[in-house]
Design an enzyme around this catalytic site. Structure first.
Site, PDB file in Angstrom:
ATOM      1  N   HIS A  97     -13.598  90.767  35.579  1.00  0.00           N
ATOM      2  CA  HIS A  97     -14.221  91.364  34.393  1.00  0.00           C
ATOM      3  C   HIS A  97     -13.202  91.340  33.266  1.00  0.00           C
ATOM      4  O   HIS A  97     -12.051  91.726  33.457  1.00  0.00           O
ATOM      5  CB  HIS A  97     -14.640  92.811  34.675  1.00  0.00           C
ATOM      6  CG  HIS A  97     -15.097  93.545  33.459  1.00  0.00           C
ATOM      7  ND1 HIS A  97     -16.054  93.035  32.602  1.00  0.00           N
ATOM      8  CD2 HIS A  97     -14.741  94.743  32.941  1.00  0.00           C
ATOM      9  CE1 HIS A  97     -16.274  93.904  31.622  1.00  0.00           C
ATOM     10  NE2 HIS A  97     -15.485  94.943  31.789  1.00  0.00           N
ATOM     11  N   HIS A  99     -12.714  91.514  28.622  1.00  0.00           N
ATOM     12  CA  HIS A  99     -13.298  91.775  27.307  1.00  0.00           C
ATOM     13  C   HIS A  99     -12.921  90.636  26.373  1.00  0.00           C
ATOM     14  O   HIS A  99     -12.537  90.874  25.229  1.00  0.00           O
ATOM     15  CB  HIS A  99     -12.816  93.126  26.772  1.00  0.00           C
ATOM     16  CG  HIS A  99     -13.465  94.300  27.419  1.00  0.00           C
ATOM     17  ND1 HIS A  99     -14.199  95.231  26.738  1.00  0.00           N
ATOM     18  CD2 HIS A  99     -13.537  94.674  28.713  1.00  0.00           C
ATOM     19  CE1 HIS A  99     -14.662  96.158  27.571  1.00  0.00           C
ATOM     20  NE2 HIS A  99     -14.263  95.843  28.784  1.00  0.00           N
ATOM     21  N   ASP A 122     -20.229  71.504  33.237  1.00  0.00           N
ATOM     22  CA  ASP A 122     -19.281  71.176  34.313  1.00  0.00           C
ATOM     23  C   ASP A 122     -19.111  72.345  35.281  1.00  0.00           C
ATOM     24  O   ASP A 122     -18.759  72.145  36.449  1.00  0.00           O
ATOM     25  CB  ASP A 122     -17.906  70.822  33.730  1.00  0.00           C
ATOM     26  CG  ASP A 122     -17.814  69.389  33.237  1.00  0.00           C
ATOM     27  OD1 ASP A 122     -18.581  68.542  33.726  1.00  0.00           O
ATOM     28  OD2 ASP A 122     -16.978  69.121  32.364  1.00  0.00           O
ATOM     29  N   HIS A 172     -21.328  94.973  26.335  1.00  0.00           N
ATOM     30  CA  HIS A 172     -20.147  95.256  27.125  1.00  0.00           C
ATOM     31  C   HIS A 172     -19.293  93.987  27.193  1.00  0.00           C
ATOM     32  O   HIS A 172     -18.447  93.786  26.330  1.00  0.00           O
ATOM     33  CB  HIS A 172     -20.577  95.778  28.497  1.00  0.00           C
ATOM     34  CG  HIS A 172     -19.456  96.287  29.336  1.00  0.00           C
ATOM     35  ND1 HIS A 172     -19.638  97.110  30.417  1.00  0.00           N
ATOM     36  CD2 HIS A 172     -18.121  96.080  29.275  1.00  0.00           C
ATOM     37  CE1 HIS A 172     -18.474  97.402  30.968  1.00  0.00           C
ATOM     38  NE2 HIS A 172     -17.549  96.786  30.290  1.00  0.00           N
ATOM     39  N   TYR A 229     -15.570  64.843  41.680  1.00  0.00           N
ATOM     40  CA  TYR A 229     -14.464  65.342  40.851  1.00  0.00           C
ATOM     41  C   TYR A 229     -13.375  65.962  41.729  1.00  0.00           C
ATOM     42  O   TYR A 229     -13.676  66.612  42.723  1.00  0.00           O
ATOM     43  CB  TYR A 229     -14.984  66.397  39.871  1.00  0.00           C
ATOM     44  CG  TYR A 229     -13.912  67.004  39.002  1.00  0.00           C
ATOM     45  CD1 TYR A 229     -13.567  66.432  37.779  1.00  0.00           C
ATOM     46  CD2 TYR A 229     -13.241  68.159  39.404  1.00  0.00           C
ATOM     47  CE1 TYR A 229     -12.586  66.988  36.971  1.00  0.00           C
ATOM     48  CE2 TYR A 229     -12.242  68.719  38.599  1.00  0.00           C
ATOM     49  CZ  TYR A 229     -11.917  68.129  37.388  1.00  0.00           C
ATOM     50  OH  TYR A 229     -10.947  68.683  36.598  1.00  0.00           O
TER      51      TYR A 229
END
Lengths: 239, 239, 239, 239
Positions: A97, A99, A122, A172, A229
């Site tokens: 998480h 910001h 991608d 958020h 890839y």
């Protein structure tokens, strides 16, 4: 309690990538990694500066109860959000998480990050979507767990979570996940990069879009049975 | 004169954070910290490069008279602005002024930084507002003190100053404050970050807004009686 | 030829500030400094990477003729622009040219950087203006000298050049000057910073403006007889 | 196989410039360099982190067949795009592909980067253009080779490729080339810089443009028979 030092080290390094990659200021952001056999995840302690963070300070949390298993530190305030994701999606091993600026801008604007090109395709099979608003009730009680439920409601099942391992909690910011802690923070880097590209693309062309067949081709270069890839560096030596 | 070396060191480190956090170029910006028992605050000397700044060069200023207590250096030209804040708000211990890009953009645009998400609400209970214009008379005499008075007129009493420890002087830039010098510069970092996020959010959605209950929840996670964010690292050791 | 090693060192350091302050990529940008007694200015050699630049590589140019006085290196292709400025404005001792992003954006948009706040007014008494287009004839012959003439036509006499030591060559980029090489690059830093702030201010409020009395107050804090900004660090010691 | 260690080193350094210059996150982007006598080009292996990259890990590919000549690593997934460029344009010696933010924004917006000033004209004789969309068929088979064909269709012959050594693959990102690997990555830096400047210029003035005679003058200062930019540092010593 898990005694998996490799996991501790991986979760530490993933947390340190947050400031290094410019994904959050101060103590914002957190990464966790799970030991499913032990039924425990390790997560950043609440409010600790990244410079002060060590492997020993990571907080072990019981996956079933959400209780801290050892030590005197509180886990990230977002711990219950992480726990709900782990419970719902068995394939994931790490959660991040942040910001980060541009992902937050989309979350605050209430707009999905659209798939405008191959950089996005991608890694993510579809747009990085924004959740609905939480209700006053959902904010009043079990807020952090409810934050995850709104994301899960948006994303769906484990397969869908693997296809687009990122979402924006409304007003958020971004949550991303992956097979381990490192992969989840890598997805946070991609999420911020494609949000910045999308914001600038939309400034140049508000109705920008990309052909679906191009996006599909790029996603399948890196994912699924036909992926071609990447390399295994352990095979690099020898003729 | 204060002989509080801990304060000198704290004010020095807070000043050094300004260029480190990218909040100002050249010698722009300044931080002060107050010793209320001694009736003195320490502030950056005027026009000194951050690389040349040492704890000894910080200028001690008398809180009542605004006069330099020791040394031959002049304080920051903004010294009187700091003094007025200390006099009005007894709870604050440090003040930061910067010319950070996005906060200045809002100050120059004459627009408040709206509360568009949890990054903002985690630290500031309301918008970061812009003062009215100063009058020609206020600019002609006691300009720096009057700059503070316009901010104080906008913010109000000590309690309000704690709830949202930041404001924008119109066509000038951000002033932030906190319980000490370090906290005031931390608020300057948050002020710039949320200004950047708000500018980009408004580019994506000019009518963006956030539910008040979500913002209240986040502010109360970190502030007040029910706060549950953060850790005391001195408690980290031991089982 | 000038044997002023202090000037060589100052011009070298000023040139090195260009990449350090993020004002130009690759070999873009150049700074010169003049020795008026010797009738010579030192300027960055053409196309040399900043990492390869040493004091010895700076090219001495005759102020009257524009010819290289010593060495085998060619001066910056913009050498004649610098020379014309030195000839017209006797008070200036250094000149900087960059391709900094936001200043170039205004130059390419054909818009002056307006005075929207105190960051700008602290250094420049008026807007940073854009020249008229050069004519095809002015581009065909003596192009670099003519670039300076268009700036001089815009700025005016020596006093005006001191009041606002910066201008934007249309569809090209910023030129700044000052009493020495270091001051000219400092003005280039300010020019880029206020251009970025102005671009973002105008995105928030296309009709943003600032009260003239506030701007005048800030300019006079730092310039002219009543200036009270800054310190002489050599006076810092002693009680 | 080529045993040109100088080429290996040059291609390695050029690849390392991609993250250093901020042109791509994670493992995005790749540079190759060709040894035409040996009929081989060296290219970054697929999915290897820049920090892990060494000269030995670069993958040698046969120019005619596209097959890996030695080692166990797969080349960049974009290898066939590089190969097609080398086959079509005999003068080029290096190719760079990145996902730099502003160039991608133009590619995703489907807009050419217009020539708005001298920063652009110093390097590129015309706009950095965007290809048409690939068809579903072109995406389904030989996708990477077809990506190059769409660029070649847009650019034209070898002379045109030298005049403007950059193009944007639609909804993908920039490809640049040059006489060697180092020059190709330098062109990638210019491409991103002028895209950023153009985006900001267009925000200030949507109908910005530049006089053609100014652009021509700048391009000819650096390119062709009359060029007078740059120095040979090996000539720097001696009177």
């Amino acid at each position: 309690m898990t005694d998996d030092q490799a996991l501790r080290e991986a979760v530490l390094q993933a947390n340190r990538l947050i400031p290094k990659a410019g994904l959050a200021a101060l103590t914002w952001g957190n990464v966790s990694g799970v030991d499913r056999a032990a039924g425990i995840y390790l997560i950043k302690p609440s409010g600790v500066a990244y410079d002060d963070l060590t492997a020993d300070l990571l907080v072990p949390v019981d996956l079933e109860t959400g209780r801290v298993v050892a030590g005197r530190l509180k886990p990230s305030v977002d711990s219950e959000t992480h726990r709900a994701f782990y419970l719902r999606w068995p394939s994931i091993g790490g959660i991040t998480h942040t910001h980060s600026t541009h992902a937050v801008a989309f979350a605050q604007a209430g707009r999905d990050v659209p798939v405008l090109g191959t950089t996005h395709a991608d890694t993510f099979s579809g747009p990085v979507r924004v959740t609905r608003d939480l209700t006053p009730q959902e904010c009043a009680q079990d807020y952090e767990f409810n934050t995850a439920l709104a994301v899960i409601e948006l994303i769906g099942d484990d397969e869908a979570a693997q296809a687009t391992p990122a979402a924006l909690a409304a007003n958020h910011g971004p949550f991303t996940w992956g097979k381990d802690a490192g992969k989840s923070v890598e997805h946070a880097i991609v999420c911020e990069a494609v949000a910045e590209m999308a914001l600038k693309t939309l400034a140049l062309n508000p109705s920008a879009a990309a052909p679906q067949w191009l996006l599909d081709r790029h996603f399948s270069r890196k994912h699924g049975a036909g992926a071609y890839y990447g390399n295994d560096l352990s095979k690099a030596t020898g003729a």
